[in-house]
Design a protein around this motif. Structure first.
Motif, PDB file in Angstrom:
ATOM      1  N   LEU A 265      -1.374   0.496 -69.673  1.00 21.61           N
ATOM      2  CA  LEU A 265      -2.755   0.211 -69.320  1.00 21.61           C
ATOM      3  C   LEU A 265      -3.459  -0.412 -70.514  1.00 21.61           C
ATOM      4  O   LEU A 265      -3.281   0.020 -71.648  1.00 21.61           O
ATOM      5  CB  LEU A 265      -3.474   1.487 -68.878  1.00 21.61           C
ATOM      6  CG  LEU A 265      -3.205   2.741 -69.712  1.00 21.61           C
ATOM      7  CD1 LEU A 265      -4.462   3.571 -69.873  1.00 21.61           C
ATOM      8  CD2 LEU A 265      -2.109   3.575 -69.026  1.00 21.61           C
ATOM      9  N   ALA A 287      -1.653  -1.631 -65.499  1.00 22.24           N
ATOM     10  CA  ALA A 287      -3.051  -1.654 -65.071  1.00 22.24           C
ATOM     11  C   ALA A 287      -3.888  -2.414 -66.090  1.00 22.24           C
ATOM     12  O   ALA A 287      -3.682  -2.277 -67.304  1.00 22.24           O
ATOM     13  CB  ALA A 287      -3.587  -0.226 -64.917  1.00 22.24           C
ATOM     14  N   ASP A 289      -8.188  -3.656 -66.110  1.00 17.63           N
ATOM     15  CA  ASP A 289      -9.416  -3.925 -65.368  1.00 17.63           C
ATOM     16  C   ASP A 289     -10.047  -5.233 -65.839  1.00 17.63           C
ATOM     17  O   ASP A 289      -9.739  -5.737 -66.926  1.00 17.63           O
ATOM     18  CB  ASP A 289     -10.407  -2.759 -65.485  1.00 17.63           C
ATOM     19  CG  ASP A 289     -11.104  -2.700 -66.827  1.00 17.63           C
ATOM     20  OD1 ASP A 289     -11.974  -3.559 -67.088  1.00 17.63           O
ATOM     21  OD2 ASP A 289     -10.797  -1.793 -67.627  1.00 17.63           O
ATOM     22  N   ALA A 323      -7.280  -0.948 -60.679  1.00 18.14           N
ATOM     23  CA  ALA A 323      -8.205  -0.552 -61.747  1.00 18.14           C
ATOM     24  C   ALA A 323      -9.565  -1.198 -61.555  1.00 18.14           C
ATOM     25  O   ALA A 323     -10.263  -1.515 -62.517  1.00 18.14           O
ATOM     26  CB  ALA A 323      -7.613  -0.930 -63.108  1.00 18.14           C
ATOM     27  N   ALA A 326     -12.339   1.041 -63.025  1.00 21.69           N
ATOM     28  CA  ALA A 326     -12.299   1.324 -64.466  1.00 21.69           C
ATOM     29  C   ALA A 326     -13.196   0.328 -65.189  1.00 21.69           C
ATOM     30  O   ALA A 326     -13.445  -0.778 -64.703  1.00 21.69           O
ATOM     31  CB  ALA A 326     -10.865   1.216 -64.976  1.00 21.69           C
ATOM     32  N   TYR A 332      -9.782   3.803 -68.189  1.00 23.61           N
ATOM     33  CA  TYR A 332      -8.782   3.972 -67.140  1.00 23.61           C
ATOM     34  C   TYR A 332      -8.613   5.414 -66.672  1.00 23.61           C
ATOM     35  O   TYR A 332      -8.212   5.663 -65.531  1.00 23.61           O
ATOM     36  CB  TYR A 332      -7.431   3.433 -67.617  1.00 23.61           C
ATOM     37  CG  TYR A 332      -7.438   1.949 -67.886  1.00 23.61           C
ATOM     38  CD1 TYR A 332      -7.226   1.038 -66.860  1.00 23.61           C
ATOM     39  CD2 TYR A 332      -7.677   1.449 -69.170  1.00 23.61           C
ATOM     40  CE1 TYR A 332      -7.239  -0.334 -67.099  1.00 23.61           C
ATOM     41  CE2 TYR A 332      -7.690   0.086 -69.424  1.00 23.61           C
ATOM     42  CZ  TYR A 332      -7.481  -0.793 -68.387  1.00 23.61           C
ATOM     43  OH  TYR A 332      -7.501  -2.150 -68.626  1.00 23.61           O
ATOM     44  N   THR A 337     -12.239   7.089 -61.022  1.00 25.14           N
ATOM     45  CA  THR A 337     -11.669   5.741 -61.002  1.00 25.14           C
ATOM     46  C   THR A 337     -10.423   5.696 -60.121  1.00 25.14           C
ATOM     47  O   THR A 337      -9.699   6.687 -59.971  1.00 25.14           O
ATOM     48  CB  THR A 337     -11.291   5.277 -62.419  1.00 25.14           C
ATOM     49  OG1 THR A 337     -10.390   6.234 -63.007  1.00 25.14           O
ATOM     50  CG2 THR A 337     -12.524   5.150 -63.299  1.00 25.14           C
ATOM     51  N   SER A 339      -7.875   4.025 -60.893  1.00 24.68           N
ATOM     52  CA  SER A 339      -6.716   4.078 -61.796  1.00 24.68           C
ATOM     53  C   SER A 339      -6.293   5.526 -62.055  1.00 24.68           C
ATOM     54  O   SER A 339      -5.093   5.840 -62.015  1.00 24.68           O
ATOM     55  CB  SER A 339      -7.019   3.360 -63.107  1.00 24.68           C
ATOM     56  OG  SER A 339      -8.249   3.768 -63.663  1.00 24.68           O
TER      57      SER A 339
END
Length: 352
Positions: A265, A287, A289, A323, A326, A332, A337, A339
């Motif tokens: 992430l 992930a 965002d 995500a 997020a 995250y 969220t 995520s």
């Protein structure tokens, strides 16, 4: 066009560094913490049990575990008292003994950087400190939940600017290993355990350390040994969550890391061209965002600088973690969220 521009920036940066005229701040360069735990010299010379103790540098975690299981309870406690820093940091030592040893080390420490960990009640049922190494900037590993009885286990590997002092800072909570692990444990609950693993020397700031894989290589060695220690204890293979520079650590560890899932992430890259290049049997997830500044980091590797392709790119081949809710580089694991919800599902083996 944007990707082309990033590549040009990365090439120019690499050329400048190789030429020795880079504008990086050199004062934040870090020396990776390597070798056996502190106190190893005294441990090696201790023959009070009538036998040699397992060498912390050459003995595997499985061999360490077998040695300790062959001792009486009194002999185990004697080693905890005489060598808390070795027992507390030696992968393969039974978990409960490590908790006890690290509680002793923390309460005996007079370093104000670690006072918050000792005051918080390590070892008395409030905190479970699985590793505490006071050398350098300090390294800490904490467990949330019952690691021995857990059906599902997760390990959180943090990125830059994390050490014993920032392990559980109160600002930017979900950017800390303790904050991320607590949030994930709260979402998964009973039957799971989450480990906040700040067991390597992280980069400080955005400089050469963060742009290269040197610290990550040492971190990868330490992470794989840690995972081997969990296996020796009979702990289920974990899902490993790797934030920011921590994903570089996980990428380098992947071929030998015992894990069910690798989840990156806010990743600058994993030092691999694609999932196949990781040579892992673990499922790989990614992930990122839309507001994460990591998206402005060039996803190339030139002359040792940069960490390769974006793991969230379709060509990389990772499974995408939603995500949308997020925010920023450290959001995250924030409650509510999508995520965090997905992370919990991955940890519990329900995600597909």
């Amino acid at each position: 066009m944007r990707r082309y521009a990033r590549t040009l920036v990365a090439v120019a940066l690499a050329t400048t560094v190789v030429a020795g005229t880079a504008g990086w701040v050199s004062g934040n360069a870090q020396r990776a913490l390597t070798g056996p735990p502190p106190g190893t010299a005294a441990w090696r010379s201790d023959h009070a049990l009538g036998r040699e103790l397992p060498d912390p540098e050459s003995t595997t975690p499985a061999e360490v575990h077998r040695f300790f299981r062959g001792l009486t309870a009194a002999q185990q406690q004697a080693l905890v008292v005489r060598h808390p820093l070795v027992v507390g940091n030696l992968d393969g030592v039974p978990v409960e003994l490590r908790y006890q040893a690290n509680a002793r080390s923390l309460h005996a420490s007079h370093d104000p950087r670690y006072a918050h960990l000792a005051r918080a009640g390590a070892g008395n049922g409030h905190r479970q400190i699985l590793a505490f190494d006071p050398r350098g900037r300090g390294q800490v590993v904490e467990v949330f939940g019952d690691l021995i009885t857990a059906r599902h286990v997760a390990v959180v590997v943090p990125g830059s600017d994390i050490d014993a002092g920032t392990f559980d800072r109160t600002n930017d909570v979900y950017g800390t290993p303790a904050g991320m692990a607590k949030a994930l444990y709260a979402r998964t609950g009973r039957g799971s355990a989450v480990v906040a693993w700040a067991g390597y020397t992280t980069p400080v700031g955005v400089g050469i350390d963060a742009a290269t894989g040197s610290l990550a290589e040492t971190g990868a060695d330490r992470l794989t040994r840690f995972a081997d220690g969990l296996a020796a204890e009979g702990v289920p293979a974990p899902a490993v969550f790797c934030h920011s520079y921590g994903s570089v650590v996980c990428g380098l560890a992947a071929p030998r890391l015992r894990a069910t899932d690798l989840v990156v992430l806010g990743s600058p890259g994993m030092r691999a061209d694609n999932v196949a290049d990781l040579h892992t049997t673990a499922r790989v997830w990614a992930a990122k965002d839309a507001t994460d500044w990591i998206d402005d980091v060039p996803n190339v590797e030139v002359a040792g600088l940069g960490h390769g392709p974006d793991p969230t790119g379709p060509e990389f081949g990772a499974r995408r973690v939603p995500a949308r809710r997020a925010h920023g580089h450290t959001g995250y694991f924030a409650p509510g969220t999508d995520s965090l919800r997905a992370f919990a599902s991955i940890t519990e083996g329900e995600a597909r």
